[in-house]
Design an enzyme around this catalytic site. Structure first.
Site, short mmCIF file in Angstrom:
data_model
loop_
_atom_site.label_atom_id
_atom_site.label_comp_id
_atom_site.label_asym_id
_atom_site.label_seq_id
_atom_site.Cartn_x
_atom_site.Cartn_y
_atom_site.Cartn_z
N ARG A 261 2.29 6.73 -7.81
CA ARG A 261 2.09 5.29 -7.82
C ARG A 261 2.26 4.68 -9.21
NH1 ARG A 261 -3.57 4.60 -5.36
NH2 ARG A 261 -2.59 2.64 -4.74
N ASP B 258 0.17 3.93 1.40
CA ASP B 258 0.04 4.59 2.70
C ASP B 258 0.90 3.94 3.78
OD1 ASP B 258 -1.87 5.94 1.28
OD2 ASP B 258 -3.58 5.20 2.43
N LEU C 276 0.60 10.19 -9.79
CA LEU C 276 1.98 10.41 -10.20
C LEU C 276 2.96 9.68 -9.29
CD1 LEU C 276 1.88 14.22 -11.05
CD2 LEU C 276 2.17 12.33 -12.66
N ARG D 29 5.03 32.13 -3.32
CA ARG D 29 3.72 31.63 -2.90
C ARG D 29 3.83 30.54 -1.84
NH1 ARG D 29 0.61 31.07 -8.79
NH2 ARG D 29 0.68 33.30 -9.30
N THR E 121 0.84 -1.19 0.00
CA THR E 121 0.00 0.00 0.00
C THR E 121 0.88 1.23 0.00
OG1 THR E 121 -1.58 1.34 1.27
CG2 THR E 121 -0.27 -0.16 2.51
N GLY F 94 -3.00 9.04 1.77
CA GLY F 94 -3.06 8.81 3.21
C GLY F 94 -4.47 8.97 3.71
N ARG F 95 -5.25 7.89 3.69
CA ARG F 95 -6.66 7.95 4.12
C ARG F 95 -6.77 8.07 5.63
NH1 ARG F 95 -11.86 6.59 2.33
NH2 ARG F 95 -11.00 6.18 0.25
#
Length: 399
Positions: A315, A158, A313, A193, A156, A201-202
């Site tokens: 993964r 994450d 981008l 800026r 995963t 990251g859930r």
């Protein structure tokens, strides 16, 4: 016909990551040389749902025999040549039932596990090696409970599968996040800026925290700690003033939430079979609020934003060195267990050593950032202390 020690099935489920094909290659090479036959199940658990257990049926779209030639060509590439899906056989919507099962299951949601067990027997699979995150592996644990011999491999972006310090795909994710963030600095600096970058990251903030620790950003916002928008605006203005090029950078996990608005940000109301709605949009919300609030902390002058979601981008493409090496080791570790007739295990890395743990660890707990140990919630950045005896990627599974 050549006789085999047995048949090993391998599948990949959930999101694609770099390192899946090297894992498939490692399992296949070792298994073939040990005298096993290897079948690749296509589209994760979906291949076992759609397969027709009839010797006369054409199942080439659902399963393929793996050879050294096939996996060697794919093993150097990203993604998964077996394809993937988020199919959940225990909670299969009526619309996803294949034609040959529609008369047998009438409910809006059906548990087709009996068909999975029948199809595994039809294929003659003695050991099943699923590669996936906690969703894919939770169903593998269900099959283990049904008597199927299972050895899981964690993957995963994450890095949030419990029981292991490392999941396939995480190193490439961190590498790409650092690389792309540094590239975006040129635009942020040129225009003075704030640079706001949303990353994966859930529920776990490892993919934002570790790149920040490595110098990719000034601050990071993670799911484990709801943040105050005034606080992050103040800190980014402070960082911007201290930067000779007059810009500052924040990485935001897609599952991060604001203290005054604790709901996650979703792209739509549609959920997958595991109940997950597609995340996205917290970076946009934060960017808009930073622009609005910046005059309060920047002597009345507004700070404009460079806002970017990295998304796929990080993964796509080929695996980095670690996501070529670890899958090789995980695949061979899985075969060590198969050869020892040991099942119901999840291969893992813990404190730099390869090992395995009971597969039910994936349903027993959640792997998230230990905020007290690794995150400075006052400064919204990692803690840079107590590195002695920590593993390569600092934050462990703490099992």
């Amino acid at each position: 016909m050549a006789r085999h020690k047995g048949t090993i099935g391998i599948l990949t489920g959930g999101g694609d990551v770099p390192g899946l094909n090297p894992a498939i290659r490692a399992v296949t090479f070792r298994a073939l040389r040990e005298g096993y036959r290897v079948l690749g199940i296509r589209r994760g658990w979906g291949g076992l749902v759609d397969l027709v257990s009839d010797p006369k049926a054409d199942n080439r779209d659902h399963v393929q025999e793996l050879t050294e030639e096939v996996v060697n060509r794919a093993g150097r590439t990203g993604g998964t040549f077996l394809h993937t899906s988020r199919t959940r056989p225990s909670h299969l919507p009526k619309a996803n039932l294949p034609e040959h099962l529609r008369t047998s299951y009438a409910g809006e949601i059906s548990d087709v596990t009996p068909e999975i067990l029948k199809n595994l027997e039809f294929l003659g699979i003695d050991f099943l090696i699923p590669i996936g995150g906690d969703d894919t592996l939770s169903y593998a644990q269900r099959l283990h409970g049904e008597g199927v011999k299972v050895v899981g491999i964690p993957k995963t972006m994450d890095n949030d599968v419990p029981g292991t310090d490392y999941c396939i795909g995480f190193s490439t994710c961190v590498t790409r996040t650092i690389e792309l963030t540094h590239k975006l600095r040129t635009t942020a600096g040129s225009h003075e800026r704030f640079l706001v970058i949303e990353v994966f990251g859930r529920y776990a903030g490892f993919s934002a925290l570790l790149p920040t620790m490595a110098g990719a950003a000034d601050r990071c916002l993670i799911p484990e700690h709801p943040f105050d928008i005034e606080q992050i605006t103040d800190l980014l203005c402070y960082d911007r003033r201290r930067n000779p090029s007059n810009y500052s950078v924040v990485l935001i996990s897609e599952g991060a939430t604001m203290a005054h608005h604790p709901q996650m940000s979703f792209e739509s109301d549609e959920a997958d079979q595991y109940g997950h709605r597609k995340l996205g949009g917290i970076g946009d919300k934060v960017a808009a609020l930073l622009k609005e609030l910046s005059p309060k902390y920047n002597q009345g002058r507004r700070v404009n934003i460079v806002n970017q979601r990295l998304g796929y981008l990080v993964r796509c493409g080929d695996p980095d060195a670690l996501d070529s090496i670890v899958p090789m080791a995980f695949g061979n570790l899985a075969l060590d267990l198969v050869l020892g007739n040991v099942s119901g295990r999840l291969v893992c890395l813990h404190n730099g050593c390869y090992d395995s743990v009971p597969i039910d660890v994936v349903t027993g707990t959640k792997k998230v950032v230990d905020v007290d140990k690794y995150y400075n919630s006052q400064r919204l950045r990692p803690k840079y202390e107590s590195f002695a005896r920590q593993p390569l990627f600092i934050m462990t599974s703490d099992r």
